[in-house]
Design a protein around this motif. Structure first.
Motif, mmCIF file in Angstrom:
data_model
loop_
_atom_site.group_PDB
_atom_site.id
_atom_site.type_symbol
_atom_site.label_atom_id
_atom_site.label_comp_id
_atom_site.label_asym_id
_atom_site.label_seq_id
_atom_site.Cartn_x
_atom_site.Cartn_y
_atom_site.Cartn_z
ATOM 1 N N PHE A 53 0.833 -1.197 0.000
ATOM 2 C CA PHE A 53 0.000 0.000 0.000
ATOM 3 C C PHE A 53 0.875 1.256 0.000
ATOM 4 N N GLY A 54 1.964 1.214 0.767
ATOM 5 C CA GLY A 54 2.878 2.348 0.801
ATOM 6 C C GLY A 54 3.439 2.613 -0.593
ATOM 7 N N VAL A 85 0.814 4.116 -2.856
ATOM 8 C CA VAL A 85 0.592 5.559 -2.606
ATOM 9 C C VAL A 85 1.677 6.379 -3.286
ATOM 10 N N LEU A 86 2.928 5.914 -3.182
ATOM 11 C CA LEU A 86 4.038 6.638 -3.820
ATOM 12 C C LEU A 86 3.896 6.599 -5.342
ATOM 13 N N THR A 96 0.632 11.243 -1.026
ATOM 14 C CA THR A 96 -0.662 11.550 -0.406
ATOM 15 C C THR A 96 -1.207 12.913 -0.847
ATOM 16 N N GLY A 97 -0.280 13.879 -1.057
ATOM 17 C CA GLY A 97 -0.709 15.220 -1.479
ATOM 18 C C GLY A 97 -1.414 15.185 -2.821
ATOM 19 N N ILE A 118 -2.846 12.507 -4.264
ATOM 20 C CA ILE A 118 -4.111 11.767 -4.152
ATOM 21 C C ILE A 118 -5.191 12.662 -3.557
ATOM 22 N N HIS A 119 -4.801 13.396 -2.508
ATOM 23 C CA HIS A 119 -5.741 14.299 -1.825
ATOM 24 C C HIS A 119 -6.264 15.372 -2.790
ATOM 25 N N LEU A 162 -10.130 15.696 -4.138
ATOM 26 C CA LEU A 162 -10.826 16.942 -3.808
ATOM 27 C C LEU A 162 -11.358 17.631 -5.068
ATOM 28 N N PRO A 198 -15.421 16.750 -3.727
ATOM 29 C CA PRO A 198 -15.006 17.115 -2.358
ATOM 30 C C PRO A 198 -15.680 16.267 -1.274
ATOM 31 N N LEU A 212 -13.874 13.321 0.702
ATOM 32 C CA LEU A 212 -12.998 13.525 1.864
ATOM 33 C C LEU A 212 -13.668 14.351 2.959
ATOM 34 N N LEU A 229 -9.438 3.371 1.382
ATOM 35 C CA LEU A 229 -8.970 4.606 0.741
ATOM 36 C C LEU A 229 -8.718 4.409 -0.754
ATOM 37 N N MET A 265 -16.806 20.315 5.089
ATOM 38 C CA MET A 265 -15.394 20.735 5.019
ATOM 39 C C MET A 265 -14.519 19.482 4.909
ATOM 40 N N ALA A 266 -13.722 19.426 3.849
ATOM 41 C CA ALA A 266 -12.934 18.212 3.604
ATOM 42 C C ALA A 266 -11.747 18.103 4.563
ATOM 43 N N VAL A 267 -11.330 16.864 4.750
ATOM 44 C CA VAL A 267 -10.146 16.597 5.563
ATOM 45 C C VAL A 267 -8.937 17.220 4.870
ATOM 46 N N SER A 320 -4.946 18.098 3.751
ATOM 47 C CA SER A 320 -3.907 17.277 3.131
ATOM 48 C C SER A 320 -3.003 16.610 4.184
ATOM 49 N N PHE A 343 -4.825 13.848 5.951
ATOM 50 C CA PHE A 343 -4.962 12.722 5.026
ATOM 51 C C PHE A 343 -3.663 11.906 4.995
ATOM 52 N N ALA A 344 -2.537 12.631 4.973
ATOM 53 C CA ALA A 344 -1.231 11.951 4.969
ATOM 54 C C ALA A 344 -1.022 11.180 6.266
ATOM 55 N N ILE A 349 -3.034 7.947 6.180
ATOM 56 C CA ILE A 349 -2.449 6.890 5.347
ATOM 57 C C ILE A 349 -1.151 6.342 5.954
ATOM 58 N N TRP A 350 -0.211 7.241 6.243
ATOM 59 C CA TRP A 350 1.079 6.743 6.743
ATOM 60 C C TRP A 350 0.970 6.215 8.170
ATOM 61 N N VAL A 363 -0.247 2.676 7.685
ATOM 62 C CA VAL A 363 0.859 1.817 7.237
ATOM 63 C C VAL A 363 1.772 1.494 8.431
#
Lengths: 509, 37
Positions: A198-199, A202-203, A208-209, A211-212, A216, A220, A223, A284, B1-3, B5, B8-9, B12-13, B16
């Motif tokens: 999964f890590g 994501v990379l 994550t930035g 994907i977010h 969005l 929107p 999330l 996710l 209002m969205a979560v 960034s 969110f990180a 996820i991390w 993991v």
């Protein structure tokens, strides 16, 4: 897409390796039907935790949470799914300790129901419990057949048959002992594979930035933790999972397999904490699939795999193939053994099985029959989430009086039955998936409310709880909990003390 | 209002990391058990 030959080879090698490990470990360790079905007081914290994680986290985690994230309400739906998966494991701590105190030589919840309530409630709970576990098993077969067809183009029937047969071999031979051992090894492979896989995914998706930002920009609400449909899903899935897990014989077997109360408490607590991030990560991917615009109404149930196929490199897709095989093996062996355990224990009361060997053979024969049924259904390609939700509704209406009966002396069989049936009527009246069947009943159609999942699950559990409370308040019974200790005995005890007792099963007067 | 960034990180991390931590815990328990036997 992963090459069909490579995926098939990896699947067969994984299946063969764990089958050999299960057979090797069980050799010489399964001396009686008790070993085959209960493995009482035999596992420490590490093995109990590992087997709980492996048993409850099947391949469904790659389907249902992602489908929930993509189609049922984004982040809040996934959070509800994750928390809902943990709550039953936490509830098993007091309930498991209680049932071990009340019937230290017991095997299942249905045994308790027979002695505590009576034969009608017992048959009702037995049917719902076996139905739920069979659906779980069939859903697992469906999940692996569907996923390997998507990722590597392997025909569904080939995957379902291969997985079913390999798991059947070591489960029929080694029973719970083999299941717990292989679960432990599988968990030790699944956890790092899941985290690293999964890590890396994501990379590969840009971090994550990225994907977010994509999610969005697309929608929107994906999330938004306050998104109402997601919150509703998150709420009803808690009740759905709670009831179903309470009727899961695979978990009750592990309550008895733990070597003490502290092991039980620690293991269930750690397993509960572990399933939250596992479901969250898988879910996710549904948000990612939706954010990338990969999901259509027809492909919601395979949202996770859309990301794997469309976006991720082949190496990560290959890791996913291994992950799916391990997830399926670890929960399918649990369900196979749990169903055969439940039926074997109960069959011994109904038919004349004259010794431990015959009972073991019966248990193994039943395991074969259940596996064949699951392979056939697994190859049909039904929706995993839909299969689960139907079985979950029945369990949501039934579990409350059973748990209440562990603590209340005054709850009668009639009270428990009325509570379960009342919950079921309300649940079915609202349940969208059974609307077609219910409409066939003459005169019922105009009376039915607007179909929705939230009132179906919440209503089933709430009405069942309310009626149970009333039944406890007005109940005239004065059940003697001490009688459970004397009436429920292990098969070993029955055979040693009185060979004829085994013929009547382990419940004796 | 969205979560946001960052949250969110963390989600996820953090997930993991938690999964890896449980792997470490179970492995440590099994190694300790093997040594005491």
């Amino acid at each position: 897409m992963v090459s069909q030959t490579a995926a098939l080879a990896a699947t067969v090698v994984t299946l063969a390796t764990f089958t050999a490990a299960g057979l090797w470990y069980a050799h010489g360790r399964v001396g009686s039907v008790e070993d085959l079905l209960t493995a009482r007081n035999s596992t420490g914290t590490a093995m109990t935790t590992a087997t709980l994680i492996a048993s409850t986290m099947g391949a469904w985690i790659l389907f249902s949470p992602a489908e929930a994230g993509a189609a049922f309400g984004g982040l809040p739906a996934i959070l509800g799914y994750a928390i809902g998966s943990a709550i039953p494991l936490l509830l098993f701590i007091p309930v498991g300790v209680r049932i071990r105190e009340l019937m230290p030589t017991g095997h299942s919840l249905t045994e308790f129901v027979l002695v505590r309530f009576g034969p009608v409630m017992y048959v009702f709970v037995l049917v719902v419990s076996v139905f739920y576990m069979f659906i779980f098993l069939a859903a697992e077969m469906t999940a692996i057949a569907g996923s390997l067809e998507l990722v590597a183009g392997i025909p569904a029937w080939q995957t379902a048959t291969a997985v079913g047969l390999f798991v059947l071999v070591y489960t029929a031979y080694g029973g719970l002992v083999a299941s717990i051992f292989t679960d432990t090894i599988q968990t030790l492979v699944i956890l790092p594979l899941l985290a690293v896989g999964f890590g890396a995914a994501v990379l590969a998706l840009g971090g994550t930035g990225e994907i977010h930002a994509t999610a969005l920009a697309t929608d929107p609400s994906l999330l938004d933790p306050g998104f109402r449909p997601g919150l509703e899903f998150g709420l009803y899935v808690v009740f759905a999972i709670l009831g179903a897990n309470m009727l899961n014989q695979g978990i009750w077997q592990r309550v008895y397999a733990a070597d003490g109360e502290s092991t039980l408490t620690r293991s269930f607590a750690v397993a509960a904490l572990t399933v939250v991030p596992m479901v969250l990560l898988a879910g996710l991917f549904g948000v990612v699939a939706s954010g990338l615009g990969l999901v259509t109404p027809e492909t919601q149930s395979v949202a996770f795999f859309l990301v794997v196929i469309e976006v991720l490199p082949e190496s990560i897709a290959f890791v996913v193939v291994l992950l799916v095989v391990l997830l399926v093996m670890s929960s399918a062996d649990t369900m196979l053994n749990a169903i055969s355990s439940l039926i074997t224990v109960d069959l011994a009361r109904i038919i004349d099985v004259d010794n431990d060997r015959s009972l073991r053979l019966t248990g193994r024969g039943l395991t074969v029959l259940v596996a064949i049924g699951a392979i056939i259904i697994g190859a049909q390609g039904y929706s995993v989430l839909r299969l689960f939700l139907t079985a979950d509704l029945l369990a949501a209406a039934v579990f409350v009086p059973l748990i209440w009966g562990l603590y209340s002396r005054s709850l009668t069989e009639l009270g428990g039955l009325v509570a379960s049936l009342a919950g079921l009527v309300v649940g079915i009246a609202y349940f969208p998936m059974l609307r077609g069947v219910v409409m066939l009943v003459p005169g019922v159609g105009p009376l039915l409310p607007e179909p929705a999942f939230l009132p179906a699950f919440l209503g089933a559990t709430a009405v069942s709880t309310l009626v149970t409370g009333l039944a406890v308040a007005v109940g005239s019974a004065n059940f003697e909990f001490d009688s459970l200790t004397t009436k429920i005995r292990s098969f070993d005890e029955s055979t040693t003390e009185d060979p004829s007792a085994a013929a009547a099963g382990e419940v004796s007067d | 209002m969205a979560v946001g960034s960052t949250l969110f990180a963390v989600l996820i991390w953090g997930s993991v990391g938690s999964v890896l931590a449980v792997f470490g815990y179970i492995s440590w328990l099994l190694i300790r058990l093997r040594r005491t036997k």
